[in-house]
Design an enzyme around this catalytic site. Structure first.
Site, PDB file in Angstrom:
ATOM      1  N   THR B 141      46.076  16.386  62.668  1.00  0.00           N
ATOM      2  CA  THR B 141      47.058  17.154  63.432  1.00  0.00           C
ATOM      3  C   THR B 141      46.574  17.468  64.852  1.00  0.00           C
ATOM      4  OG1 THR B 141      47.738  18.126  61.351  1.00  0.00           O
ATOM      5  CG2 THR B 141      48.474  19.244  63.346  1.00  0.00           C
ATOM      6  N   GLY B 180      40.634  22.134  59.408  1.00  0.00           N
ATOM      7  CA  GLY B 180      39.769  22.959  58.568  1.00  0.00           C
ATOM      8  C   GLY B 180      38.328  22.504  58.657  1.00  0.00           C
ATOM      9  N   GLU B 432      50.096  19.087  54.014  1.00  0.00           N
ATOM     10  CA  GLU B 432      50.343  17.924  53.132  1.00  0.00           C
ATOM     11  C   GLU B 432      51.833  17.549  53.144  1.00  0.00           C
ATOM     12  OE1 GLU B 432      48.010  16.186  52.199  1.00  0.00           O
ATOM     13  OE2 GLU B 432      46.444  17.641  52.622  1.00  0.00           O
TER      14      GLU B 432
END
Ligand SMILES: Cc1cc2nc3c(=O)[nH]c(=O)nc-3n(C[C@H](O)[C@H](O)[C@H](O)COP(=O)(O)OP(=O)(O)OC[C@H]3O[C@@H](n4cnc5c(N)ncnc54)[C@H](O)[C@@H]3O)c2cc1C
Ligand SMILES: Cc1cc2nc3c(=O)[nH]c(=O)nc-3n(C[C@H](O)[C@H](O)[C@H](O)COP(=O)(O)OP(=O)(O)OC[C@H]3O[C@@H](n4cnc5c(N)ncnc54)[C@H](O)[C@@H]3O)c2cc1C
Lengths: 690, 690
Positions: B141, B180, B432
């Site tokens: 992303t 993350g 997701e």
């Protein structure tokens, strides 16, 4: 050249069909003074004590400190700028945008004294309140009882020997709990306790109690108290909700609030029954009435941030482009899957603003009658305010989450600013009457209205029931005469924007739902208590019919609006009605109000109404009039520049977020390096190899 | 005598009709080993490094530190107890109950290397992953693009002179964002970047990149990176989501993941097209398949806490008591207004557990075919996993909030423990595959299935379409032959518990919804992109039909269940079907699948099904098998004693919550005393008078 997001927001603004400045004043008129609002917000924005930057990074203890530091800063500001009481309240309750313990003093403690204290008690206590010589809390809820006030366990036993009350917590579940400002701040409180005189239980009454010393803030003898801990989602972290237990704490008889009931010392204590027991309801109604406006304006912040972002966010080029069309990605607001989620919520939000003003007017009519001893409007105003509180709080909370979620990933960032609004408003569903419990009262009132209408008719034939008179019962007239069902659905798209027709559908739905509830009790022989699931639906139906009916009055009352502002507000109301009907499709079909074949037209009408607002969305957010400081967002600012701002902020806040560079270095040495060294060892390699 | 809440929970347990220990193993079988689960959770519970007490009080920086300290503590635990990889993953992903940066290494970084790396790349990198010599993140992303992966802006330009790729972030919106473990922890990452060879754009591909030095953890040359800041509701506070920008960072050609596509250095760089481009979908399907089970077990925690509390909470005596009945207050779970909210959510949750196992089986069937090059199950498994991901994540998040809200005031306390579960699962709707976007793919797959069925029939007559073969399309057979509508509704309550009949209703609803969508594109001439609002509904309808259909298989697959466990599970499934139908009442009536007169019976059947589970609710929560440590709640412990525990905890945590006594004293002196002194001055009184 400005970034694309700035160009996008400018383009949206250029399309606006009305003057947002004018609409701003229209929306606020009758609610608050736009100039005061603006000035006060600016004073806070200019004062570093109210800087919001650190908020999402704080520990609970730091949040508590922030609650106290802004309390002091607020009084400093009041003194420095010589704010009057109204401006002070605007700053505290609205502009600050973060509830603190002090709110309870103003919205719970002082109003209860003012409405439940005798004239002498008011003369003694209200000046102290007003000057903040004392700081108050409202101690009603206990560990074991919230909704059921009648079963509170704290006792206030009259001791005729000393002419005192003895406050006591007989059990663990009698512990006062949830009490805002009790954890740290409050010096005084109004306590709900069960009054005992000569062994007889007179149920809960209110008592003024000093909680902490005015010398050193230590707890008064016999009182044990503390903070109850953080709320979910770090909501209201700067409010010190507290607990308290009383070990035979004595207070003079004069500290029982005795505007209505009181104790006469004669004969070892004689209970004086209140003349009009329901007169004491006024305060509760006032608080709920105010919640409607407040909730709508909080949702408006979420709407502003989200709708602006959705204009700036571009994702996916049109896969079905015609040859030659440019492959620039589309603004996500242009997708029906997005606008059909958010535009109806915006319409709800704006209608709730109008409903809040409407509710305030109803309250004032009731209050002025009440002051002459006329209680005729009490019951219906109580029912309206309860029904609206349930309905609006539920929808506002859900709507804020729709706005947040519509933003995709970036909506999950604290810095987008919508999550904080959600967390703060979330408990509005629970306090001032838990919604599930309150909806029972709304449904019960509806049953009463129906029974009254039937009785007035002198028979049990609902279909010819006499028209009800209160605005909250007006929907019953939809059954008089009982129409042929399904109703004739419009054959043209224009027919589906006829607000009177849409309102009638909602009235029918409400009336038939109440009739069905009554039937279940009568023919099916069910107890009211067995129907609490059905009551939630009935409560919603009745409120929707009421809101629909009042939208006419609301549109008439658009003070200061020009034609263009009227036009956009009419489009807002039309969408509200169509969305409400679409959501009620199941009952409309089940009750045969609409035929199945009408459903597709209804949905098409709703979609058309949503599309009719698309050009005005950013203009509508501008009309709410929030400054960037008020919004406190990285993604919904007035001038766009989303991505630049997000990156900027992540960089600028690094130390707030992670700690100093030194701290970060310590984290590496203490935790990460050992893990990586272990990894190297396990792999049987030497560090030098890597 | 134990407190009332303990007696209440014991009484509920005594009523249980089945053996929760047996059901526990049934629910876990095929998902995970109950003994491993229990042992691992106990190891964590016994280790002070995983103590949960401080969690709700921490600042963001402390949350980040907690993420890192538990990372190290976890490896210490692994070494001390010699845990194997499965036990380590159980501890990290499940037992710890708080996501940390390290999760991304295991659920994103390593799996992508394993599925997209060539054999040589796997041989080189997987051991380092496995030993945690390196710690990874997955950088897909960007600020400007999440859903639309095809438009990512980061570039990887092949430089034939050095046989390297040059990674670069050409714009602000190209900044990697949300990643993350990138904020603090990761040493390496897999980066999605747009591959350019000789000026030609080959779209996004994956590259391995070292982010930080293995010597001192400093960022590698040309890389700028940081943490993006807190998430809403303090969700996932211990995960260090990060951003990164690349300034012409060079990596060798061997670091492009090349299981499928690759670059040959000849002719200044030649792109080698992947043989089966869709083979790379497997990983995504695997992750989504796993989410189903995981989400259901997270919701089960919320269900356990809430349902237990609702048995212990007593509020209001029955107002319609018969003379002589005791006026003890009722357990709130006994109110229809409460159980009709929570019991259907419990049924959903349990069906989702079964569906998770079912989905895992479907995935394994597909994967084993895929390993032989057979892609026949790929499309339908992709559609099922996407549809279930959307459906289950949406309902689980909503369900957790229903459980929280049902608890009234105490549900707002962080210490009740349900809020944390909500916040953690909330983003499952977004990552997701953002649900709104993913539902488009599900609807598109459904349109394809319909077209295929029609084509197979050799005509355009839907009503005789050939039966579809995949389990995800089975609902289409409900139209073959096309039944007379409305269907004949059962005339007895028993008829409404016939699961085959209920399943047929849902199949009809799905089939007719898909047909309607196809009609809108065909006759109404709408583009697919104009129908994204309708697609969300179609996706839900198709998933519901699938789930309903599979409940038969699910009930058959209850390994190890005795008759009593089978019986309660059948009641659960029946309620699930009836609740799903009740929620779908509007389309059922609109599509004339049911006549309006059937609606009341359907609702009555749903209520009866919910009541049939009432005696077993606490038993069902016991069958989930969570220890008190796992639940981390003050109100939902196995042994009751709610109020005692709440008060106890507030007292015990005082300093965590407010700071030391000294700190509290400082707060008073700094903020509260000055405000009170000001108040006294304003009132024109001296301090001595009070
Ligand atoms: C943020 C916050 C601030 C607060 N501040 C204050 C304060 O300053 N002072 C103060 O005194 N209190 C305060 N409160 C307490 C608040 O007023 C109570 O929590 C509220 O009244 C809800 O009551 P309860 O918790 O007893 O809910 P309960 O009544 O226990 O509700 C539990 C569940 O039972 C259901 N239920 C209960 N009775 C029935 C029935 N008869 N039929 C059907 N369903 C039923 C409810 O719908 C709910 O789902 C605060 C609470 C919060 C969350
Ligand atoms: C907690 C969290 C952790 C994450 N971790 C990682 C990570 O480790 N690595 C990583 O690479 N990424 C990560 N992500 C990013 C995540 O994958 C994206 O946020 C996600 O893919 C959503 O994409 P988006 O933000 O671009 O949504 P958008 O596509 O911008 O969605 C915005 C809105 O537009 C709507 N929309 C978009 N396109 C259409 C269309 N064609 N039709 C109709 N509606 C449309 C959506 O439904 C949504 O309402 C994480 C995100 C979160 C929240």
């Amino acid at each position: 050249m400005p970034p694309q997001s700035t160009l996008d927001i400018q383009a949206a603004r250029a399309r606006t069909s009305f003057d947002p400045q004018v609409l701003h004043r229209v929306l606020l008129s009758g609610h608050k003074d736009p100039d005061v609002r603006k000035r006060v917000a600016q004073l806070l924005a200019d004062d570093p004590a109210f800087d919001k930057r650190s908020r999402p990074y704080l520990s609970r203890a730091q949040q508590i400190e922030r609650g106290l530091s802004t309390t002091k800063a607020l009084f400093d500001l009041v003194d420095r700028h010589d704010l009057d009481h109204g401006e002070y309240l605007e700053a505290l309750v609205s502009a600050m945008d973060e509830p603190i313990g002090l709110n309870l003093h103003e919205i719970a403690f002082a109003p209860v004294l003012a409405s439940q204290g005798s004239d002498e008690q008011q003369a003694e206590w209200l000046p102290k309140c007003y000057h903040h010589e004392i700081l108050g809390a409202y101690l009603q809820t206990e560990l074991g009882h919230g909704s059921n006030v009648q079963q509170l366990e704290t006792t206030a036993t009259y001791d005729s020997k000393t002419d005192e009350f003895v406050l006591h917590s007989p059990t663990i579940s009698a512990t006062k709990w949830w009490i805002g400002a009790l954890g740290v701040l409050a010096t005084h409180g109004v306590v709900q306790a069960r009054l005992f005189i000569k062994g007889k239980d007179h149920g809960p009454h209110l008592f003024i109690l000093q909680l902490r010393s005015l010398e050193d803030h230590s707890l008064m003898p016999g009182i044990e108290a503390g903070e109850i801990g953080p709320k979910v989602h770090s909501a209201m972290g700067s409010v010190d909700n507290g607990w308290a237990r009383f070990n035979s704490v004595r207070i003079p008889r004069s500290q029982m609030l005795s505007r209505f009931a009181s104790v006469d010392p004669k004969d070892g204590g004689t209970y004086i029954t209140p003349p009009h027991s329901k007169l004491s309801y006024g305060g509760m109604i006032f608080i709920r009435a105010q919640m409607i406006s407040n909730l709508s304006w909080r949702e408006a912040k979420a709407a502003t941030i989200s709708l602006r972002y959705l204009h700036m966010r571009r994702q996916f080029a049109d896969p079905e482009l015609n040859p030659g069309e440019e492959r620039v990605e589309k603004q996500v607001i242009s997708y029906p899957g997005v606008y059909m989620r958010v535009v109806p919520e915006l319409a709800n939000c704006i209608v709730f603003m109008l409903a809040g003003k409407d509710m305030a007017n109803l309250y004032h009519s009731m209050a002025s009658r009440l002051s002459t001893g006329d209680t005729s409007l009490l019951a219906s105003t109580h029912a309206v305010s309860s029904g609206l509180k349930v309905y609006v709080s539920t929808r506002v909370v859900a709507g804020i989450e729709v706005f947040r979620r519509s933003m995709g990933g970036h909506g999950m960032l604290a810095s987008s600013g919508v999550g904080r609004v959600f967390a703060t408003e979330l408990p509005a569903q629970t306090y001032e009457g838990e919604n599930g419990v309150l909806s029972l009262q709304v449904a019960r009132a509806a049953l009463k209205s129906l029974a009254a209408a039937v009785a007035a008719k002198g028979g049990s034939n609902h279909s010819k029931a006499k028209l009800a008179t209160s605005p909250f019962d007006a929907y019953l007239s939809a059954l008089d005469p009982r129409p042929a069902l399904p109703v004739q659905a419009p054959s043209t798209p224009e027919g589906w924007t006829d607000r009177a027709f849409l309102t009638r559908l909602l009235a029918l739905r409400a009336a038939l739902s109440v009739v069905r509830l009554a039937d279940q009790m009568r023919s099916a022989g069910k107890k009211f208590g067995d129907l609490s699931w059905e009551c939630a639906d009935v409560s919603d139906a009745v409120v929707e019919a009421f809101l629909a009916k009042r939208t006419g009055e609301m549109l008439d009352a658009l003070e200061g609006a020009g034609d263009k502002e009227r036009d956009v507000m009419q489009r807002v109301v039309t969408l509200f009605l169509l969305s409400t009907l679409t959501n009620a499709l199941a009952p409309l079909l089940e009750l045969s109000i609409l035929a199945p074949s009408a459903a597709a037209d209804l949905r098409a009408a709703q979609a058309a109404a949503a599309r009719a607002l698309l050009p005005d969305l950013v203009g509508l957010t501008d009309s709410f009039g929030f400054s960037d400081w008020e919004l406190d967002t990285a993604v919904g600012n007035a001038d766009g520049a989303v991505y630049e701002r997000m990156l900027e902020k992540a960089k600028a806040d690094e130390e707030l977020n992670l700690g100093s560079k030194q701290e970060q270095e310590r984290l590496y040495r203490t935790y990460i390096r050992p893990v990586l060294e272990r990894g190297r060892k396990r792999a049987g390699r030497t560090g030098a190899k890597l």
